[in-house]
Design a protein around this motif. Sequence first.
Motif, PDB file in Angstrom:
ATOM      1  N   LEU A 206       0.872  -1.168   0.000  1.00 18.16           N
ATOM      2  CA  LEU A 206       0.000   0.000   0.000  1.00 18.16           C
ATOM      3  C   LEU A 206       0.910   1.220   0.000  1.00 18.16           C
ATOM      4  O   LEU A 206       1.892   1.261   0.739  1.00 18.16           O
ATOM      5  N   HIS A 207       0.591   2.199  -0.831  1.00 17.69           N
ATOM      6  CA  HIS A 207       1.452   3.377  -0.961  1.00 17.69           C
ATOM      7  C   HIS A 207       2.887   2.960  -1.273  1.00 17.69           C
ATOM      8  O   HIS A 207       3.845   3.462  -0.707  1.00 17.69           O
ATOM      9  N   GLY A 208       2.990   2.027  -2.217  1.00 11.81           N
ATOM     10  CA  GLY A 208       4.288   1.499  -2.596  1.00 11.81           C
ATOM     11  C   GLY A 208       4.980   2.288  -3.694  1.00 11.81           C
ATOM     12  O   GLY A 208       6.057   1.892  -4.135  1.00 11.81           O
ATOM     13  N   ARG A 209       4.371   3.356  -4.138  1.00  9.45           N
ATOM     14  CA  ARG A 209       5.011   4.240  -5.121  1.00  9.45           C
ATOM     15  C   ARG A 209       5.768   5.336  -4.385  1.00  9.45           C
ATOM     16  O   ARG A 209       5.194   6.052  -3.568  1.00  9.45           O
ATOM     17  N   PRO A 210       7.068   5.500  -4.629  1.00  7.72           N
ATOM     18  CA  PRO A 210       7.830   6.561  -3.962  1.00  7.72           C
ATOM     19  C   PRO A 210       7.184   7.928  -4.192  1.00  7.72           C
ATOM     20  O   PRO A 210       6.822   8.262  -5.317  1.00  7.72           O
ATOM     21  N   ASP A 211       7.024   8.701  -3.126  1.00 10.06           N
ATOM     22  CA  ASP A 211       6.316   9.971  -3.237  1.00 10.06           C
ATOM     23  C   ASP A 211       6.914  10.978  -2.261  1.00 10.06           C
ATOM     24  O   ASP A 211       6.864  10.773  -1.047  1.00 10.06           O
ATOM     25  N   PRO A 212       7.476  12.090  -2.755  1.00  8.64           N
ATOM     26  CA  PRO A 212       8.028  13.110  -1.851  1.00  8.64           C
ATOM     27  C   PRO A 212       6.993  13.715  -0.907  1.00  8.64           C
ATOM     28  O   PRO A 212       7.357  14.284   0.122  1.00  8.64           O
TER      29      PRO A 212
END
Length: 481
Positions: A206-212
Amino acid sequence: MPIKFGTDGWRDIIAEDFTYANVRLVAQAHAQALRQQGGQTGGKSVVVGFDTRFQGANFARVVADTMAEGGLDVWLAAEYLPTPALSFAVVHHGAAGGVMVTASHNPPAYSGYKLKGSYGGSATPSIVAEVETALDAPETYSGPRGTVRPLDIRQAYYEQLDRQLDLNILRAYRGRVIHDAMGGAACGWLTGYAEHAGLKLDLTELHGRPDPLFHGVSPEPIPQNLSELITLLAQESGQTLGVITDGDADRVGAVTAGGQFFNSHQIFAVLTAHLYRVRGLRGRVVKTVSGSRVIDLLCQKLGLEVLETPVGFKYITDAFLEGQNDEGKAVLIGGEESGGLSSRGHIPERDGLLNSLLMIEAMAASGKSLTKLFADIEKEVDFQHHYNRADLHLSSQFDKAALLAGVQNMTDVAGRAVEGVNTRDGVKLTLAGGASAMFRASGTEPVVRVYVEAQSEADLRAILDEATRRVYGYDPGQQPG
């Protein structure tokens, strides 16, 4: 604004005080301090990494180039990586130290500069003091430039995890696991390890996409930042587990089936019992003063020595390092209230990935959920654990010293008599009925943290409310909202 080092390095707002120029100043001072290690020979190399924050790769490049100009050979991460992997890389490559460009669990606007010692853990106060001294008295370096080479530590770090886990137990586990990486540095790392180790977990991210921007929250594994995961787990039952890693993956949290947050004290207790009873490991247990009474009671049952430290993992690191040189002081497990834990045989560093896997291992070995494992501990030690923490933001007029002096003189909180006073870090009051209330003022901000543990939800709420009112009573510039 002067650069200030806190308990785990320097953190500031990106583009305001965390700038290329200031990062270069800190890296120059750090390089100077590393060169001076060990007398004339000095430190020769350093490892530099970064998380998924804005401009992280570019800040890390500034650090690497500056340190190379300062004569050090640099291993620079080719991509974002978890702090525990960076710390392991320091030991793996025999470097004099490490730098992690991260603000850990702070909001997205922040970045930071974490210092790591040659042993692969948080910098000791003496290391921080050396860098601060170099900041105040910089020296000109005129020697040869060092090299910058790419760092790829994933495989070696995974093999280190192999040595810390019982893979036979893990490979037999078939439960469902959801890893909330919060858009941080652990994205892809837990699923990558499962593939490496041949685990047959039903593991999803979950929320495995890198995001600043960390998908809209501060990347700290606490309930207010986990609404999506809690909603997902609310529909689950049995041994389904949600594990959470913070922005740089050194802290861990958990949500159990039914959508219940499983706090750091509960994780600490379950892992202590598992390492002792299932894995057969022995050693001291190190906890910060803000830790739960459950840990003390459990260790009494197990016959384990407990060492209590001030708040800050650097103090736990000190205990691990002491134990490396003296078997009688070896540490079984050390942990803090904020979700940072490490265990025997690993680097003296918080590791959210390892602890996520150890929780799964404990469930697999017992056939029980984390909730049931902790309930068994509560029954064994005859203590019902209810816990919460309030971070109280106060005015610039707030007098921290007056508050802490006043707290020491309290005779009761919400009708519970004060039975003991601990001033190791802030003030912790032991209250009648096994409850406690701890007051700790930030050293850099007008913030007081109140930690409360009690044996019922009603007692918890009453004590926390009363403690909050008393704190605001010492602040003439702000009233409770």
